[in-house]
Design a protein around this motif. Structure first.
Motif, mmCIF file in Angstrom:
data_model
loop_
_atom_site.group_PDB
_atom_site.id
_atom_site.type_symbol
_atom_site.label_atom_id
_atom_site.label_comp_id
_atom_site.label_asym_id
_atom_site.label_seq_id
_atom_site.Cartn_x
_atom_site.Cartn_y
_atom_site.Cartn_z
ATOM 1 N N TYR A 373 0.661 -1.109 -0.078
ATOM 2 C CA TYR A 373 0.112 0.071 -0.045
ATOM 3 C C TYR A 373 0.727 1.266 0.167
ATOM 4 O O TYR A 373 0.220 2.472 0.259
ATOM 5 C CB TYR A 373 -0.987 -0.013 1.228
ATOM 6 C CG TYR A 373 -1.767 -1.425 1.265
ATOM 7 C CD1 TYR A 373 -2.827 -1.488 0.502
ATOM 8 C CD2 TYR A 373 -1.564 -2.312 2.169
ATOM 9 C CE1 TYR A 373 -3.675 -2.510 0.345
ATOM 10 C CE2 TYR A 373 -2.253 -3.582 1.986
ATOM 11 C CZ TYR A 373 -3.233 -3.590 1.251
ATOM 12 O OH TYR A 373 -4.068 -4.641 1.234
ATOM 13 N N ASN A 374 2.044 0.982 -0.512
ATOM 14 C CA ASN A 374 2.827 2.388 -0.498
ATOM 15 C C ASN A 374 2.688 2.923 -1.755
ATOM 16 O O ASN A 374 3.453 2.655 -2.925
ATOM 17 C CB ASN A 374 4.358 1.906 -0.346
ATOM 18 C CG ASN A 374 5.288 3.225 -0.454
ATOM 19 O OD1 ASN A 374 4.618 4.314 -0.648
ATOM 20 N ND2 ASN A 374 6.675 3.028 -0.555
ATOM 21 N N ASN A 375 1.788 3.599 -1.939
ATOM 22 C CA ASN A 375 1.357 4.529 -3.464
ATOM 23 C C ASN A 375 2.086 6.011 -3.161
ATOM 24 O O ASN A 375 1.495 6.978 -3.901
ATOM 25 C CB ASN A 375 0.072 4.627 -3.696
ATOM 26 C CG ASN A 375 -0.777 4.816 -2.481
ATOM 27 O OD1 ASN A 375 -0.391 4.914 -1.275
ATOM 28 N ND2 ASN A 375 -2.091 4.574 -2.596
ATOM 29 N N PHE A 376 2.799 6.379 -2.104
ATOM 30 C CA PHE A 376 3.486 7.563 -1.970
ATOM 31 C C PHE A 376 4.649 7.681 -2.770
ATOM 32 O O PHE A 376 5.007 8.651 -3.465
ATOM 33 C CB PHE A 376 3.856 7.873 -0.396
ATOM 34 C CG PHE A 376 2.384 7.919 0.473
ATOM 35 C CD1 PHE A 376 1.614 8.744 0.293
ATOM 36 C CD2 PHE A 376 2.450 6.802 1.434
ATOM 37 C CE1 PHE A 376 0.482 8.777 1.111
ATOM 38 C CE2 PHE A 376 1.394 6.943 2.272
ATOM 39 C CZ PHE A 376 0.430 7.772 1.998
ATOM 40 N N THR A 377 5.717 6.714 -2.609
ATOM 41 C CA THR A 377 7.001 6.654 -3.255
ATOM 42 C C THR A 377 6.932 5.603 -4.298
ATOM 43 O O THR A 377 8.087 5.696 -5.104
ATOM 44 C CB THR A 377 8.164 6.597 -2.184
ATOM 45 O OG1 THR A 377 7.832 5.378 -1.633
ATOM 46 C CG2 THR A 377 7.942 7.965 -1.307
ATOM 47 N N LYS A 378 6.372 4.456 -4.410
ATOM 48 C CA LYS A 378 6.206 3.393 -5.335
ATOM 49 C C LYS A 378 5.222 3.410 -6.285
ATOM 50 O O LYS A 378 3.786 3.522 -6.005
ATOM 51 C CB LYS A 378 6.190 2.134 -4.538
ATOM 52 C CG LYS A 378 7.412 1.884 -3.665
ATOM 53 C CD LYS A 378 7.563 0.401 -3.144
ATOM 54 C CE LYS A 378 8.603 0.183 -2.520
ATOM 55 N NZ LYS A 378 8.663 -1.432 -2.012
ATOM 56 N N ARG A 379 5.300 3.522 -7.504
ATOM 57 C CA ARG A 379 4.287 3.470 -8.500
ATOM 58 C C ARG A 379 3.755 2.209 -9.002
ATOM 59 O O ARG A 379 4.918 1.317 -9.385
ATOM 60 C CB ARG A 379 4.661 4.319 -9.924
ATOM 61 C CG ARG A 379 3.639 4.417 -10.876
ATOM 62 C CD ARG A 379 4.303 5.191 -11.912
ATOM 63 N NE ARG A 379 3.447 5.406 -13.018
ATOM 64 C CZ ARG A 379 2.160 6.067 -13.053
ATOM 65 N NH1 ARG A 379 1.822 7.018 -12.013
ATOM 66 N NH2 ARG A 379 1.404 6.054 -14.028
ATOM 67 N N ALA A 380 2.841 1.725 -8.655
ATOM 68 C CA ALA A 380 2.285 0.429 -9.092
ATOM 69 C C ALA A 380 2.095 0.297 -10.679
ATOM 70 O O ALA A 380 1.337 1.278 -11.325
ATOM 71 C CB ALA A 380 1.006 0.168 -8.366
ATOM 72 N N TYR A 381 2.638 -0.611 -11.088
ATOM 73 C CA TYR A 381 2.583 -0.714 -12.643
ATOM 74 C C TYR A 381 2.700 -2.315 -12.946
ATOM 75 O O TYR A 381 3.101 -3.086 -12.283
ATOM 76 C CB TYR A 381 3.664 0.012 -13.380
ATOM 77 C CG TYR A 381 4.855 -0.812 -13.104
ATOM 78 C CD1 TYR A 381 5.360 -1.660 -14.215
ATOM 79 C CD2 TYR A 381 5.802 -0.410 -12.040
ATOM 80 C CE1 TYR A 381 6.817 -2.077 -13.966
ATOM 81 C CE2 TYR A 381 7.069 -1.013 -11.903
ATOM 82 C CZ TYR A 381 7.523 -2.032 -12.811
ATOM 83 O OH TYR A 381 8.732 -2.436 -12.590
ATOM 84 N N VAL A 382 1.856 -2.683 -14.115
ATOM 85 C CA VAL A 382 1.825 -3.993 -14.524
ATOM 86 C C VAL A 382 2.936 -4.202 -15.690
ATOM 87 O O VAL A 382 3.126 -3.453 -16.233
ATOM 88 C CB VAL A 382 0.510 -4.393 -15.037
ATOM 89 C CG1 VAL A 382 0.426 -5.686 -15.499
ATOM 90 C CG2 VAL A 382 -0.627 -4.106 -14.120
ATOM 91 N N SER A 383 3.647 -5.486 -15.172
ATOM 92 C CA SER A 383 5.115 -5.554 -15.957
ATOM 93 C C SER A 383 4.352 -5.975 -17.491
ATOM 94 O O SER A 383 3.337 -6.523 -17.603
ATOM 95 C CB SER A 383 5.799 -6.478 -15.212
ATOM 96 O OG SER A 383 4.994 -7.969 -15.386
ATOM 97 N N LYS A 384 5.425 -6.036 -18.413
ATOM 98 C CA LYS A 384 5.019 -6.186 -19.708
ATOM 99 C C LYS A 384 4.828 -7.641 -19.794
ATOM 100 O O LYS A 384 4.143 -7.932 -20.601
ATOM 101 C CB LYS A 384 6.494 -5.834 -20.563
ATOM 102 C CG LYS A 384 6.247 -6.424 -22.117
ATOM 103 C CD LYS A 384 7.349 -5.659 -22.804
ATOM 104 C CE LYS A 384 7.593 -4.165 -22.765
ATOM 105 N NZ LYS A 384 8.792 -3.859 -23.737
ATOM 106 N N ALA A 385 5.299 -8.669 -18.877
ATOM 107 C CA ALA A 385 4.969 -10.053 -18.990
ATOM 108 C C ALA A 385 3.749 -10.267 -18.599
ATOM 109 O O ALA A 385 2.941 -11.028 -19.192
ATOM 110 C CB ALA A 385 6.089 -10.925 -18.028
ATOM 111 N N LYS A 386 3.109 -9.470 -17.563
ATOM 112 C CA LYS A 386 1.687 -9.614 -17.190
ATOM 113 C C LYS A 386 0.966 -9.155 -18.273
ATOM 114 O O LYS A 386 -0.116 -9.707 -18.298
ATOM 115 C CB LYS A 386 1.671 -9.050 -15.920
ATOM 116 C CG LYS A 386 2.409 -9.877 -14.581
ATOM 117 C CD LYS A 386 1.904 -8.844 -13.300
ATOM 118 C CE LYS A 386 2.699 -9.746 -12.053
ATOM 119 N NZ LYS A 386 2.548 -9.188 -10.724
#
Length: 413
Positions: A373-386
């Motif tokens: 739940y760290n959406n302050f300093t980490k950007r959640a993204y879906v990898s190319k493989a996924k």
């Protein structure tokens, strides 16, 4: 990632420059009624669950709307639902998009070659900035594919007015001029190549101007509002900036001839997908928004969770923040679930890009959880493989035929 950074000028001018830049279509959110079960009488158009099937649906433990906000919530909900009904009625009055008789090309200086180039340019923009979605559009009929590209480009251009490099120079009067330009586009008086593609699109499909105007209204809100007291306020904003895209797209996507679903329910599902995507963007971008001085989270829900604006600006992940985020993610997933009901009802050739969008955006929520739940300093993204793995899944889902069971009416305004 945004696309076009146009100079906003008077309706009698043509954009002098069109260039590409990097930003994104932003997202915002939404609040629940004081009941934990969302059902046919739900306050939000696009969320309707039958009570007997959802008795344990606890989406709002701390998400409560106070009585003093009731008038606002009713007006917001009714405003959105009225637009939904209008769009559905427009499609009913005309031939379904699967049966549309495509007329002659829009005549412009240079005629057909110019229009073809306009659509090709729209396709290039879509391919550059929405690769997965673009891939899905290639399965559509040529007419639908080009129309979706034209709508996509207009939405990105509009978003760029307040989120792009020139956002600091945009004023309410500039948005008024952009809206006047939209009126001209719908009247068959395009200003440039991209306008020409959209003007041709709205002449061919039963697309109404209201969702386009409402998106501009969402941009106006962004100029003057950076806080939202509760989810009812955010619901209306979320409709403006994202739910509108679903309403623009359904007439082009088309409803499957064998579908037994009501037109209204399909539009509600499209609205739900737009809101779900926006909620997801918002949760992903909490830190980025905070650095710009914006908090697109319900203030009352933050307070109920024991959090303040200062906690957002500090950006520290605590147990209180995790609990708050769990509720927000749960809400977004409910909208995705509602959206799924409508995707299957679309014309088969249109389902794959919508399924791909839905599945990939929903995975962003999984990534937020994976980041603790760290959406302050980490950007959640879906990898190319996924992403690659999701494409065949989306394609498989696109082959499923519409349900023979009619959807329940989502809301009574």
């Amino acid at each position: 990632m945004a696309i076009i950074s146009p100079r906003v000028c008077s309706p009698v001018d043509i954009y002098s420059t069109i260039r590409f830049s990097s930003t994104k279509i932003h997202a915002r959110r939404q609040n629940w009624s004081n009941s934990c079960s969302l059902y046919t009488g739900s306050k939000y158009a696009c969320v309707g669950f039958e009570p007997e099937n959802n008795r344990n649906c606890s989406v709002c433990s701390s998400l409560v709307v106070t009585p003093t906000e009731e008038d606002l919530s009713i007006s917001s909900e009714k405003k959105v639902y009225d637009v939904v009904l209008k769009q559905a009625a427009l499609v009913k009055r005309k031939l379904s998009s699967t049966d549309l008789d495509f007329g002659p090309e829009l005549l412009l200086p240079g005629t057909i070659p110019v229009l073809k180039e306009a659509y090709d340019r729209c396709g290039e923009v879509c391919e550059e900035y929405a690769k997965t979605f673009y891939l899905g559009t290639l399965l559509m009929t040529p007419e639908r594919r080009r129309a979706i590209w034209a709508i996509y480009v207009w939405c990105r251009r509009t978003d760029e007015l307040v989120d792009g490099p020139n956002a600091s120079h945009i004023t309410p009067s500039a948005l008024d001029r952009w809206e006047g330009r939209l009126d001209d586009v719908f009247a068959g008086r395009p200003y440039d190549m991209f306008d020409a593609a959209l003007s041709d699109t709205v002449a061919r499909f039963p697309v109404d101007i209201q969702p386009f105007k409402d998106m501009i209204e969402g941009m106006r809100m962004d100029l003057k509002k950076s806080r939202y007291d509760n989810f009812d306020e955010l619901y209306l904003y979320c409709y403006y900036v994202a739910g509108t895209v679903g309403l623009m797209s359904v007439p082009v996507m088309g409803i499957a001839p064998e579908s037994k679903a009501t037109t209204e329910s399909v539009y509600n599902a499209a609205l739900a997908l737009g809101i779900a995507n926006q909620l997801t963007n918002i949760l992903r971008d909490v830190g980025e928004d905070a650095r710009r001085g914006r908090i697109y989270l319900p203030q009352d829900e933050l307070a109920q969770a024991g959090l303040s604006e200062e906690d957002i600006f500090k950006g520290k992940v605590t147990d209180r923040w995790r609990g708050f985020m769990k509720n927000q993610i749960k809400r977004a997933r409910i909208f995705f679930e509602e959206a799924e009901k409508g995707v299957t009802e679309l014309s088969q050739a249109s389902r794959w890009p919508v399924w791909a969008s839905l599945l990939l955006y929903r995975q962003i929520l999984d990534e937020i959880e994976a980041n603790d739940y760290n959406n302050f300093t980490k950007r959640a993204y879906v990898s190319k493989a996924k992403k690659l793995l999701a494409l065949p899944v989306a394609y498989g889902k696109s082959l499923i035929s519409p349900s023979s069971k009619k959807h329940s009416k989502v809301i009574k305004a």
